[in-house]
Design a protein around this motif. Sequence first.
Motif, PDB file in Angstrom:
ATOM      1  N   UNK A 138       0.765  -1.237   0.000  1.00 40.03           N
ATOM      2  CA  UNK A 138       0.000   0.000   0.000  1.00 40.03           C
ATOM      3  C   UNK A 138       0.799   1.290   0.000  1.00 40.03           C
ATOM      4  N   UNK A 139       2.087   1.238  -0.360  1.00 41.57           N
ATOM      5  CA  UNK A 139       2.867   2.463  -0.431  1.00 41.57           C
ATOM      6  C   UNK A 139       2.431   3.280  -1.649  1.00 41.57           C
ATOM      7  N   UNK A 140       2.542   4.591  -1.550  1.00 43.50           N
ATOM      8  CA  UNK A 140       2.308   5.453  -2.703  1.00 43.50           C
ATOM      9  C   UNK A 140       3.475   5.279  -3.663  1.00 43.50           C
ATOM     10  N   UNK A 141       3.237   5.579  -4.910  1.00 48.34           N
ATOM     11  CA  UNK A 141       4.273   5.405  -5.918  1.00 48.34           C
ATOM     12  C   UNK A 141       5.534   6.194  -5.568  1.00 48.34           C
ATOM     13  N   UNK A 142       5.363   7.410  -5.078  1.00 53.34           N
ATOM     14  CA  UNK A 142       6.540   8.215  -4.742  1.00 53.34           C
ATOM     15  C   UNK A 142       7.318   7.608  -3.572  1.00 53.34           C
ATOM     16  N   UNK A 143       6.605   7.004  -2.626  1.00 54.30           N
ATOM     17  CA  UNK A 143       7.283   6.349  -1.494  1.00 54.30           C
ATOM     18  C   UNK A 143       8.067   5.129  -1.972  1.00 54.30           C
ATOM     19  N   UNK A 144       7.449   4.348  -2.863  1.00 53.94           N
ATOM     20  CA  UNK A 144       8.131   3.160  -3.388  1.00 53.94           C
ATOM     21  C   UNK A 144       9.348   3.569  -4.208  1.00 53.94           C
ATOM     22  N   UNK A 145       9.190   4.645  -4.986  1.00 57.01           N
ATOM     23  CA  UNK A 145      10.315   5.128  -5.800  1.00 57.01           C
ATOM     24  C   UNK A 145      11.482   5.541  -4.909  1.00 57.01           C
ATOM     25  N   UNK A 146      11.168   6.232  -3.845  1.00 57.45           N
ATOM     26  CA  UNK A 146      12.220   6.661  -2.910  1.00 57.45           C
ATOM     27  C   UNK A 146      12.879   5.449  -2.249  1.00 57.45           C
ATOM     28  N   UNK A 147      12.068   4.514  -1.833  1.00 56.43           N
ATOM     29  CA  UNK A 147      12.579   3.322  -1.171  1.00 56.43           C
ATOM     30  C   UNK A 147      13.509   2.522  -2.084  1.00 56.43           C
ATOM     31  N   UNK A 148      13.127   2.410  -3.359  1.00 58.27           N
ATOM     32  CA  UNK A 148      13.922   1.632  -4.303  1.00 58.27           C
ATOM     33  C   UNK A 148      15.019   2.463  -4.976  1.00 58.27           C
ATOM     34  N   UNK A 149      14.968   3.775  -4.776  1.00 58.09           N
ATOM     35  CA  UNK A 149      15.992   4.642  -5.354  1.00 58.09           C
ATOM     36  C   UNK A 149      15.893   4.764  -6.870  1.00 58.09           C
ATOM     37  N   UNK A 150      14.661   4.792  -7.387  1.00 57.06           N
ATOM     38  CA  UNK A 150      14.446   4.922  -8.833  1.00 57.06           C
ATOM     39  C   UNK A 150      13.380   5.988  -9.078  1.00 57.06           C
ATOM     40  N   UNK A 151      13.272   6.504 -10.292  1.00 56.30           N
ATOM     41  CA  UNK A 151      12.264   7.521 -10.586  1.00 56.30           C
ATOM     42  C   UNK A 151      10.839   6.974 -10.466  1.00 56.30           C
ATOM     43  N   UNK A 152       9.897   7.864 -10.147  1.00 57.38           N
ATOM     44  CA  UNK A 152       8.505   7.462  -9.979  1.00 57.38           C
ATOM     45  C   UNK A 152       7.924   6.897 -11.271  1.00 57.38           C
ATOM     46  N   UNK A 153       8.353   7.420 -12.415  1.00 61.80           N
ATOM     47  CA  UNK A 153       7.880   6.896 -13.700  1.00 61.80           C
ATOM     48  C   UNK A 153       8.263   5.437 -13.894  1.00 61.80           C
ATOM     49  N   UNK A 154       9.436   5.071 -13.400  1.00 56.12           N
ATOM     50  CA  UNK A 154       9.889   3.681 -13.493  1.00 56.12           C
ATOM     51  C   UNK A 154       9.010   2.786 -12.628  1.00 56.12           C
ATOM     52  N   UNK A 155       8.636   3.267 -11.449  1.00 55.49           N
ATOM     53  CA  UNK A 155       7.730   2.505 -10.571  1.00 55.49           C
ATOM     54  C   UNK A 155       6.405   2.283 -11.288  1.00 55.49           C
ATOM     55  N   UNK A 156       5.839   3.364 -11.833  1.00 57.44           N
ATOM     56  CA  UNK A 156       4.549   3.253 -12.537  1.00 57.44           C
ATOM     57  C   UNK A 156       4.625   2.240 -13.670  1.00 57.44           C
ATOM     58  N   UNK A 157       5.694   2.292 -14.425  1.00 57.46           N
ATOM     59  CA  UNK A 157       5.877   1.381 -15.543  1.00 57.46           C
ATOM     60  C   UNK A 157       5.986  -0.073 -15.071  1.00 57.46           C
ATOM     61  N   UNK A 158       6.776  -0.286 -14.036  1.00 57.27           N
ATOM     62  CA  UNK A 158       6.955  -1.655 -13.531  1.00 57.27           C
ATOM     63  C   UNK A 158       5.667  -2.229 -12.969  1.00 57.27           C
ATOM     64  N   UNK A 159       4.897  -1.391 -12.256  1.00 58.70           N
ATOM     65  CA  UNK A 159       3.618  -1.866 -11.699  1.00 58.70           C
ATOM     66  C   UNK A 159       2.650  -2.183 -12.831  1.00 58.70           C
ATOM     67  N   UNK A 160       2.605  -1.341 -13.825  1.00 64.38           N
ATOM     68  CA  UNK A 160       1.718  -1.572 -14.961  1.00 64.38           C
ATOM     69  C   UNK A 160       2.070  -2.869 -15.677  1.00 64.38           C
ATOM     70  N   UNK A 161       3.346  -3.067 -15.925  1.00 65.92           N
ATOM     71  CA  UNK A 161       3.777  -4.305 -16.601  1.00 65.92           C
ATOM     72  C   UNK A 161       3.544  -5.536 -15.724  1.00 65.92           C
ATOM     73  N   UNK A 162       3.722  -5.384 -14.423  1.00 63.16           N
ATOM     74  CA  UNK A 162       3.461  -6.499 -13.508  1.00 63.16           C
ATOM     75  C   UNK A 162       1.984  -6.877 -13.548  1.00 63.16           C
ATOM     76  N   UNK A 163       1.107  -5.881 -13.536  1.00 62.72           N
ATOM     77  CA  UNK A 163      -0.338  -6.153 -13.618  1.00 62.72           C
ATOM     78  C   UNK A 163      -0.680  -6.895 -14.898  1.00 62.72           C
ATOM     79  N   UNK A 164      -0.142  -6.405 -16.017  1.00 58.72           N
ATOM     80  CA  UNK A 164      -0.403  -7.064 -17.301  1.00 58.72           C
ATOM     81  C   UNK A 164       0.062  -8.518 -17.275  1.00 58.72           C
ATOM     82  N   UNK A 165       1.227  -8.743 -16.725  1.00 61.61           N
ATOM     83  CA  UNK A 165       1.781 -10.097 -16.655  1.00 61.61           C
ATOM     84  C   UNK A 165       0.928 -10.997 -15.758  1.00 61.61           C
ATOM     85  N   UNK A 166       0.455 -10.458 -14.632  1.00 63.09           N
ATOM     86  CA  UNK A 166      -0.385 -11.242 -13.719  1.00 63.09           C
ATOM     87  C   UNK A 166      -1.733 -11.557 -14.351  1.00 63.09           C
TER      88      UNK A 166
END
Length: 190
Positions: A138-166
């Motif tokens: 339940x983290x916000x995208x910006x929180x996850x981006x900060x935690x993983x040390x990557x841009x928020x756009x990368x988080x959005x992209x990875x979550x979107x692709x993960x959903x499609x794959x699932x």
Amino acid sequence: MDPLTRLLLDAQRGDRAALERFVAESQHDVLAMCRYLGDPDNAEDLAQEAYERAFASLHRFRANGPAKHWLLTITRRTCADAARRRARRRRTAQRVASLAQPSLEDPPPSVDSIELDDLVHILDDDRRAAFVLTQINGLHYDEAAELLGIPIGTIRSRVSRAREQLVAALAEAEPRPGREPEHRRRRPHA
């Protein structure tokens, strides 16, 4: 002491023939309980699981009561555990499908044989981390981006692709009426 309890005590002491007779004489009751308390389509599998559990705990049987009661208590618990597993699988499949298709009003069809844990493990490490942090924890995208040390756009992209794959994995696992499995539709090589 009733004959079934005597058989179980003999089996406990290593008498294999007594164990086989115990199963033969109690099998009807165990199967009936599995049919009515468990899943009628899988009653034999549940009965086998109940016997496996009983044999694993045979050393703890003390004959404080009839062996039939002891065995049917184990059978009841086996059926209850199976019902909980089925319900958990349905909830998991619905939760994954709702994450992937949040705009649908109708609940998605359930896929009883898939667990969220199994599905999430098909994702590569990067997608899995982004998905788990945002969709499960339940983290916000910006929180996850900060935690993983990557841009928020990368988080959005990875979550979107993960959903499609699932969603694709769920669709692949779900049997379709009137459609043969992929391996049966292939034409033989000439």
